[in-house]
Write an enzyme that holds these catalytic residues in place. Structure first.
Site, PDB file in Angstrom:
ATOM      1  N   GLU A 143      33.064  34.369  34.009  1.00 32.02           N
ATOM      2  CA  GLU A 143      33.097  33.394  35.021  1.00 32.02           C
ATOM      3  C   GLU A 143      31.667  32.979  35.576  1.00 32.02           C
ATOM      4  O   GLU A 143      31.302  31.964  36.011  1.00 32.02           O
ATOM      5  CB  GLU A 143      34.066  33.411  36.185  1.00 32.02           C
ATOM      6  N   TYR A 166      33.308  33.090  44.191  1.00 26.20           N
ATOM      7  CA  TYR A 166      33.533  34.360  43.375  1.00 26.20           C
ATOM      8  C   TYR A 166      32.626  34.653  42.284  1.00 26.20           C
ATOM      9  O   TYR A 166      32.126  35.655  42.374  1.00 26.20           O
ATOM     10  CB  TYR A 166      35.215  34.451  43.142  1.00 26.20           C
ATOM     11  N   LYS A 170      29.807  37.460  41.689  1.00 21.79           N
ATOM     12  CA  LYS A 170      29.594  38.326  40.696  1.00 21.79           C
ATOM     13  C   LYS A 170      28.465  38.044  39.871  1.00 21.79           C
ATOM     14  O   LYS A 170      27.696  39.199  39.411  1.00 21.79           O
ATOM     15  CB  LYS A 170      30.778  37.977  39.680  1.00 21.79           C
TER      16      LYS A 170
HETATM   17  P1  NAD Z   1      41.691  43.429  41.790  1.00 25.18           P
HETATM   18  O1  NAD Z   1      41.723  42.447  42.824  1.00 25.18           O
HETATM   19  O2  NAD Z   1      43.248  43.612  41.092  1.00 25.18           O
HETATM   20  O3  NAD Z   1      41.378  44.953  42.438  1.00 25.18           O
HETATM   21  C1  NAD Z   1      40.180  45.044  43.071  1.00 25.18           C
HETATM   22  C2  NAD Z   1      40.141  46.390  43.691  1.00 25.18           C
HETATM   23  O4  NAD Z   1      38.893  46.839  44.529  1.00 25.18           O
HETATM   24  C3  NAD Z   1      41.418  46.630  44.495  1.00 25.18           C
HETATM   25  O5  NAD Z   1      41.981  48.054  44.374  1.00 25.18           O
HETATM   26  C4  NAD Z   1      40.803  46.779  45.785  1.00 25.18           C
HETATM   27  O6  NAD Z   1      41.354  47.700  47.079  1.00 25.18           O
HETATM   28  C5  NAD Z   1      39.290  47.452  45.738  1.00 25.18           C
HETATM   29  N1  NAD Z   1      38.158  47.104  46.430  1.00 25.18           N
HETATM   30  C6  NAD Z   1      38.030  45.731  47.186  1.00 25.18           C
HETATM   31  N2  NAD Z   1      36.956  45.874  47.976  1.00 25.18           N
HETATM   32  C7  NAD Z   1      36.752  47.203  48.081  1.00 25.18           C
HETATM   33  C8  NAD Z   1      35.693  48.000  48.821  1.00 25.18           C
HETATM   34  N3  NAD Z   1      34.835  47.042  49.335  1.00 25.18           N
HETATM   35  N4  NAD Z   1      35.487  49.154  48.499  1.00 25.18           N
HETATM   36  C9  NAD Z   1      36.139  49.625  47.562  1.00 25.18           C
HETATM   37  N5  NAD Z   1      37.078  49.245  46.928  1.00 25.18           N
HETATM   38  C10 NAD Z   1      37.460  47.781  47.162  1.00 25.18           C
HETATM   39  O7  NAD Z   1      40.803  43.038  40.846  1.00 25.18           O
HETATM   40  P2  NAD Z   1      40.991  43.350  39.092  1.00 25.18           P
HETATM   41  O8  NAD Z   1      41.652  41.955  38.407  1.00 25.18           O
HETATM   42  O9  NAD Z   1      41.568  44.548  38.563  1.00 25.18           O
HETATM   43  O10 NAD Z   1      39.272  42.971  38.600  1.00 25.18           O
HETATM   44  C11 NAD Z   1      38.551  44.358  38.599  1.00 25.18           C
HETATM   45  C12 NAD Z   1      37.221  43.919  38.171  1.00 25.18           C
HETATM   46  O11 NAD Z   1      37.199  43.222  36.935  1.00 25.18           O
HETATM   47  C13 NAD Z   1      36.760  43.075  39.229  1.00 25.18           C
HETATM   48  O12 NAD Z   1      35.144  43.392  39.449  1.00 25.18           O
HETATM   49  C14 NAD Z   1      36.767  41.589  38.565  1.00 25.18           C
HETATM   50  O13 NAD Z   1      35.641  40.783  39.120  1.00 25.18           O
HETATM   51  C15 NAD Z   1      36.570  41.822  37.093  1.00 25.18           C
HETATM   52  N6  NAD Z   1      37.355  41.095  36.069  1.00 25.18           N
HETATM   53  C16 NAD Z   1      38.569  40.747  36.418  1.00 25.18           C
HETATM   54  C17 NAD Z   1      39.095  39.857  35.415  1.00 25.18           C
HETATM   55  C18 NAD Z   1      40.606  39.452  35.434  1.00 25.18           C
HETATM   56  O14 NAD Z   1      41.203  38.799  34.739  1.00 25.18           O
HETATM   57  N7  NAD Z   1      41.319  39.994  36.198  1.00 25.18           N
HETATM   58  C19 NAD Z   1      38.656  39.446  34.196  1.00 25.18           C
HETATM   59  C20 NAD Z   1      37.043  39.798  34.073  1.00 25.18           C
HETATM   60  C21 NAD Z   1      36.576  40.780  35.002  1.00 25.18           C
HETATM   61  P1  TYD Z   2      43.573  32.905  38.015  1.00 26.94           P
HETATM   62  O1  TYD Z   2      44.466  33.630  37.789  1.00 26.94           O
HETATM   63  O2  TYD Z   2      43.300  32.604  39.537  1.00 26.94           O
HETATM   64  O3  TYD Z   2      42.358  33.167  37.484  1.00 26.94           O
HETATM   65  P2  TYD Z   2      40.983  32.543  37.142  1.00 26.94           P
HETATM   66  O4  TYD Z   2      40.897  31.275  38.289  1.00 26.94           O
HETATM   67  O5  TYD Z   2      39.777  33.401  37.437  1.00 26.94           O
HETATM   68  O6  TYD Z   2      40.624  32.023  35.648  1.00 26.94           O
HETATM   69  O7  TYD Z   2      43.851  31.254  37.438  1.00 26.94           O
HETATM   70  C1  TYD Z   2      43.832  31.070  35.883  1.00 26.94           C
HETATM   71  C2  TYD Z   2      44.126  29.560  35.849  1.00 26.94           C
HETATM   72  O8  TYD Z   2      45.453  29.211  36.359  1.00 26.94           O
HETATM   73  C3  TYD Z   2      43.124  28.814  36.658  1.00 26.94           C
HETATM   74  O9  TYD Z   2      42.690  27.616  35.869  1.00 26.94           O
HETATM   75  C4  TYD Z   2      43.826  28.302  37.789  1.00 26.94           C
HETATM   76  C5  TYD Z   2      45.449  28.073  37.341  1.00 26.94           C
HETATM   77  N1  TYD Z   2      46.446  28.436  38.544  1.00 26.94           N
HETATM   78  C6  TYD Z   2      47.372  27.190  38.506  1.00 26.94           C
HETATM   79  O10 TYD Z   2      47.059  26.392  37.714  1.00 26.94           O
HETATM   80  N2  TYD Z   2      48.045  27.818  39.682  1.00 26.94           N
HETATM   81  C7  TYD Z   2      48.112  28.910  40.213  1.00 26.94           C
HETATM   82  O11 TYD Z   2      49.123  29.102  41.155  1.00 26.94           O
HETATM   83  C8  TYD Z   2      47.015  29.901  40.209  1.00 26.94           C
HETATM   84  C9  TYD Z   2      47.236  31.093  40.861  1.00 26.94           C
HETATM   85  C10 TYD Z   2      46.232  29.599  39.136  1.00 26.94           C
END
Ligand code: NAD
Ligand code: TYD
Length: 352
Positions: A143, A166, A170
């Protein structure tokens, strides 16, 4: 990769990473999970490793300099994998300051601690020498590159052009990581992955939210026209890619990670309804997310060519297994949705 600090390991990807690392890697001597247990942190996600002698949980904030410094002194980490973040775009729209603080300042705190501990001449600002084998890995996101039009892919050379608070936070963190490498020579990597799916994902994100609502027969809120495109990757493949970068990555490099699975949101929603045998009449088109990125798609050729990583899990199998996991774990979903999981820490660790 013997002594690891993993941050945010009680969240979705961090928990999957810790489980996989401890299951597969006998070279790990110690893995410390530092997590603040915000609403997104759930220690139930780590039940399978709780008894592993190599695993230690620390409840704390990555922005706490004293704590992070004390952990480095105590455990002498050689590897940092920084997952901890505020991770939900919709929340960042209503609370941007929290994202800036956690995502940027948290990263800088870890970078400072790693540099202070790993530099062989810590008082010499010109020295670029570090202990052998140390690495700081920043888990970032596609992103940061902003949005694509109908064609094209994000490569590691694509401009950084984030559109949400967000992704801007990042991107800010990534730029600090880059600066610590360029200025101080800190051995770092940045990974930028596309949208993940799989077990333990908090039901505020698209796939688990839609699964949960569909199961309960509640409306499925699709933003705008539902034609936004994401490139989906099973979380186990993301974790494998991170391990490949830790093991074989060229320090200082960025690696994009993607599944090559571009899907429109509405198609994901329809697939979930079909798999659950529910009616499409549950779909509600709702007001679009402000600044909504239209399309993400990743060019993963660099990590494939240089480190030999390719996704092992197809989108279809991953979705089938993910849907089955949520259906097989109604208790996990129920405790998350009810907020009961928040009590888990005090039940498990109360008095200690
Ligand atoms: P998540 O929101 O499920 O988990 C985040 C974790 O960080 C939680 O356990 C929370 O308690 C902890 N946390 C938040 N603030 C904190 C702080 N100040 N100190 C210590 N711990 C803290 O997130 P996720 O989906 O597992 O994503 C993990 C990482 O991967 C993030 O950096 C996110 O940007 C990145 N990422 C996520 C995706 C995705 O699709 N979910 C894709 C690419 C990158
Ligand atoms: P999301 O899972 O929040 O991930 P990101 O925004 O980081 O890609 O959303 C994935 C896609 O789904 C995004 O285009 C927003 C859309 N979305 C909906 O249409 N409805 C919803 O309720 C949510 C949570 C996401």
């Amino acid at each position: 990769m013997k002594k690891l600090l993993v941050t945010g390991g009680a969240g979705f990807i961090g928990a999957n990473f810790i489980q996989k690392a401890l299951r597969e890697r006998s070279d790990i001597e110690r893995l410390v999970n530092l997590d603040l247990l915000t609403y997104a942190g759930n220690l139930e996600n780590l039940l399978p490793v709780r008894e592993d002698d190599r695993y230690t949980f620390v409840h704390g904030d990555v922005r706490d300099r004293a704590l992070v410094g004390a952990l480095f002194s105590r455990y002498d980490f050689d590897t940092v994998v920084h997952f901890a973040a505020e991770s939900h775009v919709d929340r960042s729209i209503v609370e941007p300051a929290l994202f800036l603080s956690t995502n940027v300042l948290g990263t800088q705190t870890l970078l400072d601690a790693a540099m202070a501990r790993w530099k062989t001449a810590p008082d010499d600002k010109y020295s670029r020498e570090y202990r052998e084998g140390v690495v700081y890995l920043q888990v970032s996101t596609d992103e940061v590159y902003g949005a694509l039009g109908e064609t094209g892919l994000f490569s590691e050379e694509s401009p950084i052009a984030p559109n949400s608070p967000y992704s801007a936070s990042k991107a800010g963190a990534d730029l600090m990581v880059r600066a610590y490498h360029m200025t101080y020579g800190l051995p770092v990597n940045i990974t930028r992955c596309s949208n993940n799916f799989g077990p333990y994902q908090f039901p505020e994100k698209l796939i688990p939210l839609m699964l949960h609502n569909a199961e309960a027969g509640r409306p499925l809120p699709v933003y705008g026209d539902g034609m936004q495109i994401r490139d989906w990757l099973h979380v186990s493949d993301h974790c494998a890619a991170i391990m490949a970068v830790l093991d074989r990555g060229v320090r200082g490099e960025v690696y994009n990670i993607g599944g090559g699975n571009e899907r429109a949101n509405i198609d994901i929603v329809r697939l979930i309804l079909k798999e659950l045998g529910k009616s499409e009449s549950l779909i509600r088109f709702v007001r679009d997310r402000p600044g909504h990125d239209r399309r993400y798609a990743i060019d993963s050729r660099k990590i494939t060519a240089e480190l030999g990583w390719t996704p092992a899990c197809s989108f279809e199998r991953g979705m089938r297994e993910t849907i089955a996991w949520y259906l097989d774990n109604p208790g996990w979903v129920q405790r998350v949705v009810s907020g009961e999981y928040m009590d888990y820490y005090s039940r498990m660790y109360g008095g200690k």
